[in-house]
Scaffold this motif. Structure first.
Motif, PDB file in Angstrom:
ATOM      1  N   LEU A 137     -44.764  67.646  14.763  1.00  0.00           N
ATOM      2  CA  LEU A 137     -44.452  68.569  13.668  1.00  0.00           C
ATOM      3  C   LEU A 137     -45.281  68.253  12.435  1.00  0.00           C
ATOM      4  N   SER A 138     -45.432  66.975  12.100  1.00  0.00           N
ATOM      5  CA  SER A 138     -46.203  66.642  10.900  1.00  0.00           C
ATOM      6  C   SER A 138     -47.675  66.998  11.067  1.00  0.00           C
ATOM      7  N   MET A 139     -48.230  66.794  12.261  1.00  0.00           N
ATOM      8  CA  MET A 139     -49.622  67.198  12.491  1.00  0.00           C
ATOM      9  C   MET A 139     -49.758  68.719  12.457  1.00  0.00           C
ATOM     10  N   GLY A 140     -48.782  69.419  13.013  1.00  0.00           N
ATOM     11  CA  GLY A 140     -48.814  70.873  12.982  1.00  0.00           C
ATOM     12  C   GLY A 140     -48.689  71.432  11.575  1.00  0.00           C
ATOM     13  N   SER A 145     -57.653  75.229  14.230  1.00  0.00           N
ATOM     14  CA  SER A 145     -58.355  76.275  14.977  1.00  0.00           C
ATOM     15  C   SER A 145     -57.438  76.951  15.995  1.00  0.00           C
ATOM     16  N   MET A 146     -56.499  76.201  16.583  1.00  0.00           N
ATOM     17  CA  MET A 146     -55.547  76.807  17.523  1.00  0.00           C
ATOM     18  C   MET A 146     -54.601  77.765  16.802  1.00  0.00           C
ATOM     19  N   ILE A 147     -54.152  77.373  15.620  1.00  0.00           N
ATOM     20  CA  ILE A 147     -53.271  78.262  14.849  1.00  0.00           C
ATOM     21  C   ILE A 147     -54.034  79.521  14.456  1.00  0.00           C
ATOM     22  N   HIS A 148     -55.292  79.343  14.066  1.00  0.00           N
ATOM     23  CA  HIS A 148     -56.100  80.489  13.636  1.00  0.00           C
ATOM     24  C   HIS A 148     -56.406  81.444  14.792  1.00  0.00           C
ATOM     25  N   SER A 149     -56.745  80.890  15.950  1.00  0.00           N
ATOM     26  CA  SER A 149     -57.161  81.756  17.055  1.00  0.00           C
ATOM     27  C   SER A 149     -55.996  82.305  17.878  1.00  0.00           C
ATOM     28  N   MET A 150     -54.893  81.554  17.985  1.00  0.00           N
ATOM     29  CA  MET A 150     -53.769  81.997  18.819  1.00  0.00           C
ATOM     30  C   MET A 150     -52.425  81.762  18.117  1.00  0.00           C
ATOM     31  N   PRO A 151     -52.122  82.480  17.054  1.00  0.00           N
ATOM     32  CA  PRO A 151     -50.879  82.205  16.332  1.00  0.00           C
ATOM     33  C   PRO A 151     -49.615  82.536  17.125  1.00  0.00           C
ATOM     34  N   ALA A 152     -49.611  83.647  17.843  1.00  0.00           N
ATOM     35  CA  ALA A 152     -48.405  84.020  18.600  1.00  0.00           C
ATOM     36  C   ALA A 152     -48.178  83.074  19.772  1.00  0.00           C
ATOM     37  N   ARG A 153     -49.244  82.712  20.453  1.00  0.00           N
ATOM     38  CA  ARG A 153     -49.121  81.769  21.571  1.00  0.00           C
ATOM     39  C   ARG A 153     -48.674  80.391  21.070  1.00  0.00           C
ATOM     40  N   SER A 154     -49.219  79.969  19.940  1.00  0.00           N
ATOM     41  CA  SER A 154     -48.807  78.692  19.352  1.00  0.00           C
ATOM     42  C   SER A 154     -47.322  78.709  19.008  1.00  0.00           C
ATOM     43  N   ALA A 176     -49.481  74.637  18.248  1.00  0.00           N
ATOM     44  CA  ALA A 176     -50.923  74.455  18.078  1.00  0.00           C
ATOM     45  C   ALA A 176     -51.353  73.035  18.423  1.00  0.00           C
ATOM     46  N   VAL A 177     -50.536  72.053  18.067  1.00  0.00           N
ATOM     47  CA  VAL A 177     -50.861  70.670  18.429  1.00  0.00           C
ATOM     48  C   VAL A 177     -50.845  70.517  19.945  1.00  0.00           C
ATOM     49  N   ILE A 178     -49.839  71.069  20.598  1.00  0.00           N
ATOM     50  CA  ILE A 178     -49.745  70.976  22.054  1.00  0.00           C
ATOM     51  C   ILE A 178     -50.913  71.715  22.711  1.00  0.00           C
ATOM     52  N   LEU A 179     -51.237  72.903  22.224  1.00  0.00           N
ATOM     53  CA  LEU A 179     -52.388  73.636  22.760  1.00  0.00           C
ATOM     54  C   LEU A 179     -53.680  72.861  22.535  1.00  0.00           C
TER      55      LEU A 179
END
Length: 163
Positions: free
Chosen positions: A95-98, A38-47, A152-155
């Protein structure tokens, strides 16, 4: 010619292993992967930006620790190597979770009518083969996917839940 065949066989075998790995990570950490997706989907540039900054920061710290440990005595070498290895292990886990979250997002977008495990399977195969493409896959696609996944994982860890 035999080098090309060997390389393609290695890519195919690694892709099969990566599919299995992503399916298992998905089964073990479903909430974390869903939040990452959901973080990648909603905020790709910030991620992506957060992923680049954090990866560079922690990779530099690990490299400095390894560099200093190389020229130190045996006791100091052990003391400096342990945190460097822990930092690299943490980067690998994140990285693997991302990448798993990114694979789920790609599967959702490309194969919307398939079941979740089929989406993960085909998205991982697609992403692996796309990242194996010389130059564009190596130096543009894989860094983007990796950094966006890390960010995205960190966010996902620091973003508040919406009620």
């Amino acid at each position: 010619m035999s080098d090309i065949v060997r390389l393609m066989l290695a890519v195919i075998l690694l892709t099969i292993g990566l599919v299995a790995y992503f399916l298992v990570v998905n089964a073990l950490f479903p909430q974390r992967i869903a939040k990452t997706k959901s973080m990648i989907h909603s905020m790709p540039a910030r991620s992506f930006g957060i992923g680049v900054v954090n990866f560079v920061f922690f990779a530099v710290i690990a490299l400095v620790l390894f560099s200093v440990a190389e020229n130190a005595g045996p006791f100091i070498r052990g003391i400096l190597t342990i945190p460097a290895v822990v930092i690299l292990a943490a980067l690998t886990i994140v990285l693997s979770m991302g990448l798993t979250g990114m694979s789920n997002l790609i599967g959702e977008r490309i194969f919307p009518d398939s079941s979740a495990w089929k989406q993960t399977l085909w998205a991982t195969v697609s992403l692996s083969l796309a990242c194996a493409l010389p130059w564009v896959g190596w130096f543009l696609l894989f860094p983007y996917v990796g950094f966006a996944g890390i960010g995205a994982v960190i966010l996902g860890y620091f973003q508040r839940e919406r009620i």
